[in-house]
Design a protein around this motif. Structure first.
Motif, PDB file in Angstrom:
ATOM      1  N   ARG A  63      -6.366 -12.009  23.172  1.00 18.72           N
ATOM      2  CA  ARG A  63      -6.672 -12.982  22.130  1.00 18.72           C
ATOM      3  C   ARG A  63      -6.566 -14.370  22.748  1.00 18.72           C
ATOM      4  NH1 ARG A  63      -7.408  -8.796  20.378  1.00 18.72           N
ATOM      5  NH2 ARG A  63      -6.608  -7.641  18.601  1.00 18.72           N
ATOM      6  N   ASN A 118      -9.021  -3.149  29.179  1.00 27.42           N
ATOM      7  CA  ASN A 118     -10.481  -3.195  29.064  1.00 27.42           C
ATOM      8  C   ASN A 118     -11.054  -4.071  30.170  1.00 27.42           C
ATOM      9  OD1 ASN A 118     -11.089  -1.880  26.292  1.00 27.42           O
ATOM     10  ND2 ASN A 118      -9.366  -3.271  25.920  1.00 27.42           N
ATOM     11  N   GLU A 240      -7.900   5.124  10.302  1.00 27.98           N
ATOM     12  CA  GLU A 240      -7.323   4.254   9.266  1.00 27.98           C
ATOM     13  C   GLU A 240      -6.666   5.011   8.129  1.00 27.98           C
ATOM     14  OE1 GLU A 240     -10.354   1.476   8.046  1.00 27.98           O
ATOM     15  OE2 GLU A 240     -10.254   0.371   9.941  1.00 27.98           O
ATOM     16  N   TYR A 259      -5.468   1.549  12.864  1.00 27.21           N
ATOM     17  CA  TYR A 259      -4.589   0.784  11.976  1.00 27.21           C
ATOM     18  C   TYR A 259      -3.642   1.682  11.193  1.00 27.21           C
ATOM     19  CZ  TYR A 259      -7.693  -3.274  12.737  1.00 27.21           C
ATOM     20  OH  TYR A 259      -8.414  -4.307  13.279  1.00 27.21           O
TER      21      TYR A 259
HETATM   22  P1  C2E Z   1     -12.218  -1.887  22.134  1.00 25.76           P
HETATM   23  O1  C2E Z   1     -11.716  -1.828  23.520  1.00 25.76           O
HETATM   24  O2  C2E Z   1     -13.044  -0.762  21.647  1.00 25.76           O
HETATM   25  O3  C2E Z   1     -10.914  -2.110  21.260  1.00 25.76           O
HETATM   26  C1  C2E Z   1     -10.746  -1.620  19.947  1.00 25.76           C
HETATM   27  C2  C2E Z   1     -10.946  -2.705  18.915  1.00 25.76           C
HETATM   28  O4  C2E Z   1     -10.868  -2.124  17.614  1.00 25.76           O
HETATM   29  C3  C2E Z   1      -9.864  -3.780  18.939  1.00 25.76           C
HETATM   30  O5  C2E Z   1     -10.458  -4.990  18.473  1.00 25.76           O
HETATM   31  C4  C2E Z   1      -8.874  -3.253  17.899  1.00 25.76           C
HETATM   32  O6  C2E Z   1      -8.053  -4.260  17.340  1.00 25.76           O
HETATM   33  C5  C2E Z   1      -9.814  -2.693  16.864  1.00 25.76           C
HETATM   34  N1  C2E Z   1      -9.195  -1.610  16.083  1.00 25.76           N
HETATM   35  C6  C2E Z   1      -8.222  -0.754  16.457  1.00 25.76           C
HETATM   36  N2  C2E Z   1      -7.915   0.109  15.473  1.00 25.76           N
HETATM   37  C7  C2E Z   1      -8.719  -0.202  14.435  1.00 25.76           C
HETATM   38  C8  C2E Z   1      -8.890   0.343  13.104  1.00 25.76           C
HETATM   39  O7  C2E Z   1      -8.224   1.288  12.685  1.00 25.76           O
HETATM   40  N3  C2E Z   1      -9.844  -0.246  12.313  1.00 25.76           N
HETATM   41  C9  C2E Z   1     -10.607  -1.290  12.742  1.00 25.76           C
HETATM   42  N4  C2E Z   1     -11.497  -1.804  11.897  1.00 25.76           N
HETATM   43  N5  C2E Z   1     -10.466  -1.832  14.003  1.00 25.76           N
HETATM   44  C10 C2E Z   1      -9.554  -1.279  14.819  1.00 25.76           C
HETATM   45  P2  C2E Z   1     -10.316  -6.358  19.277  1.00 25.76           P
HETATM   46  O8  C2E Z   1      -8.937  -6.503  19.806  1.00 25.76           O
HETATM   47  O9  C2E Z   1     -10.866  -7.433  18.408  1.00 25.76           O
HETATM   48  O10 C2E Z   1     -11.255  -6.149  20.547  1.00 25.76           O
HETATM   49  C11 C2E Z   1     -12.646  -5.999  20.417  1.00 25.76           C
HETATM   50  C12 C2E Z   1     -13.280  -5.639  21.740  1.00 25.76           C
HETATM   51  O11 C2E Z   1     -13.161  -6.720  22.675  1.00 25.76           O
HETATM   52  C13 C2E Z   1     -12.614  -4.452  22.444  1.00 25.76           C
HETATM   53  O12 C2E Z   1     -13.085  -3.236  21.894  1.00 25.76           O
HETATM   54  C14 C2E Z   1     -13.040  -4.679  23.876  1.00 25.76           C
HETATM   55  O13 C2E Z   1     -14.346  -4.194  24.090  1.00 25.76           O
HETATM   56  C15 C2E Z   1     -13.055  -6.197  23.975  1.00 25.76           C
HETATM   57  N6  C2E Z   1     -11.792  -6.623  24.617  1.00 25.76           N
HETATM   58  C16 C2E Z   1     -10.557  -6.750  24.050  1.00 25.76           C
HETATM   59  N7  C2E Z   1      -9.646  -7.158  24.963  1.00 25.76           N
HETATM   60  C17 C2E Z   1     -10.327  -7.292  26.146  1.00 25.76           C
HETATM   61  C18 C2E Z   1      -9.922  -7.689  27.475  1.00 25.76           C
HETATM   62  O14 C2E Z   1      -8.755  -7.959  27.775  1.00 25.76           O
HETATM   63  N8  C2E Z   1     -10.911  -7.742  28.440  1.00 25.76           N
HETATM   64  C19 C2E Z   1     -12.218  -7.396  28.147  1.00 25.76           C
HETATM   65  N9  C2E Z   1     -13.113  -7.472  29.152  1.00 25.76           N
HETATM   66  N10 C2E Z   1     -12.608  -7.013  26.918  1.00 25.76           N
HETATM   67  C20 C2E Z   1     -11.664  -6.965  25.913  1.00 25.76           C
END
Ligand code: C2E
Ligand code: MG
Ligand code: MG
Ligand code: MG
Length: 282
Positions: A63, A118, A240, A259
């Motif tokens: 974040r 990731n 969820e 979640y």
């Molecule tokens: P991702 O790797 O597929 O991570 C899962 C995303 O789904 C995370 O959102 C997480 O908070 C969210 N999530 C988990 N459980 C649930 C649930 O039960 N319901 C819903 N609606 N959402 C859930 P986040 O943290 O906003 O990250 C979004 C994407 O951003 C990640 O998808 C990943 O592709 C990318 N990302 C996050 N951190 C990094 C990082 O450090 N480096 C890189 N290159 N990409 C990142």
């Protein structure tokens, strides 16, 4: 000079076609500063065993603690970083921060859970990724067997041969690999087999409808069967509800994330909600 001129042209043309907004340009330059000034922060989301609901691992999620906008989520800045070279710096920052956090937990005598990181598509096709992990392991050798890299299916398919080489090297050092968002892209099964990843993560979009949509349910079942036939583990993302948990478990999905079990939390909260209690059990 010739090269950089050409690069600039491509950059501006692309921005122009996309409709570059001032906000976007500003975010990009702010992000550059943010990485240097440590405005990024890691949150961690637990991964649990379906049978017991016990936490066995964490996923690191970045974040941006923006001075004006507050906490900004990766969907808003990863693409911007990927379209410039900033993603290389960002992924490097994340890996370092993960290593520092894990070392801190280790120093406190807490159990070292597996942490997955990731890594962006833009990074996979560059050899720099292997060097980055190598220097990390030289500095923190004990992390080799508790680190996992998550690459999206789309990132892998952008250059499957290169992804295979990279993952093979990392695996030879003890680092595991997951295919993230599986089912949302177009994987060739031949490549998937060659890739030899440890885990498939079922894309959240299928988990959403699993209890009421037959086609989502069939896709989830098919991915679980596919993983099993290739001796891979499966994690369902975005769980969820209790009904989704029970259904996935009945399909043979061993690992879950979502979640229902826990949202992502800052390191301190993870430590007090999950790591200290685990240590008590040991
Ligand atoms: P991702 O790797 O597929 O991570 C899962 C995303 O789904 C995370 O959102 C997480 O908070 C969210 N999530 C988990 N459980 C649930 C649930 O039960 N319901 C819903 N609606 N959402 C859930 P986040 O943290 O906003 O990250 C979004 C994407 O951003 C990640 O998808 C990943 O592709 C990318 N990302 C996050 N951190 C990094 C990082 O450090 N480096 C890189 N290159 N990409 C990142
Ligand atoms: Mg992920
Ligand atoms: Mg995912
Ligand atoms: Mg995703």
């Amino acid at each position: 000079a010739k090269n950089s001129g050409k690069g600039c042209y491509v950059f501006w043309q692309r921005e122009f076609l996309k409709g570059s907004t001032p906000e976007r340009v500003q975010l990009e330059s702010e992000l550059r500063e943010a990485i240097v000034n440590d405005e990024l922060v890691l949150h961690f989301q637990p991964k649990v065993e379906a049978q017991s609901g016990k936490v066995y691992g964490l996923e690191a999620l970045v974040r941006w603690n923006h001075p004006r906008l507050g906490l900004v989520y990766p969907d808003r800045f990863i693409t911007i970083a990927e379209e410039s070279n900033l993603i290389i710096e960002l992924d490097r920052w994340v890996l370092n921060a993960v290593a520092i956090q894990m070392s801190h937990w280790r120093n406190l005598g807490l159990p070292l859970l597996e942490v997955s990181v990731n890594v962006s598509a833009a990074h996979v096709t560059r050899l720099g990724l292997v060097d980055l992990f190598r220097s990390l392991l030289d500095q923190y050798p004990y992390l080799a067997h508790c680190l996992e890299i998550e690459l999206t299916e789309t990132a892998i398919m952008a250059d499957p041969d290169q992804a295979t080489v990279v993952l093979n090297t990392l695996r030879s050092w003890g680092i595991k690999a997951s295919v993230d968002d599986f089912g949302s892209g177009y994987t060739s099964l031949g490549y998937l087999k060659k890739l030899n990843a440890n885990t498939l993560k079922i894309d959240r979009s299928f988990i959403d409808g699993i209890t009421y949509d037959h086609s989502d349910r069939d896709v989830a079942k098919a991915i679980i069967a596919l993983a099993s036939s290739m001796s891979m583990d499966v994690v369902a993302e975005g769980v969820e509800t209790q009904d989704q948990w029970e259904m996935l478990q009945s399909f043979g999905c061993k690992y879950l994330q979502g979640y229902f079990f826990s949202r992502p939390h800052c390191a301190q909260d993870i430590e007090s909600y999950y790591l200290w209690p685990l240590q008590g059990q040991a």
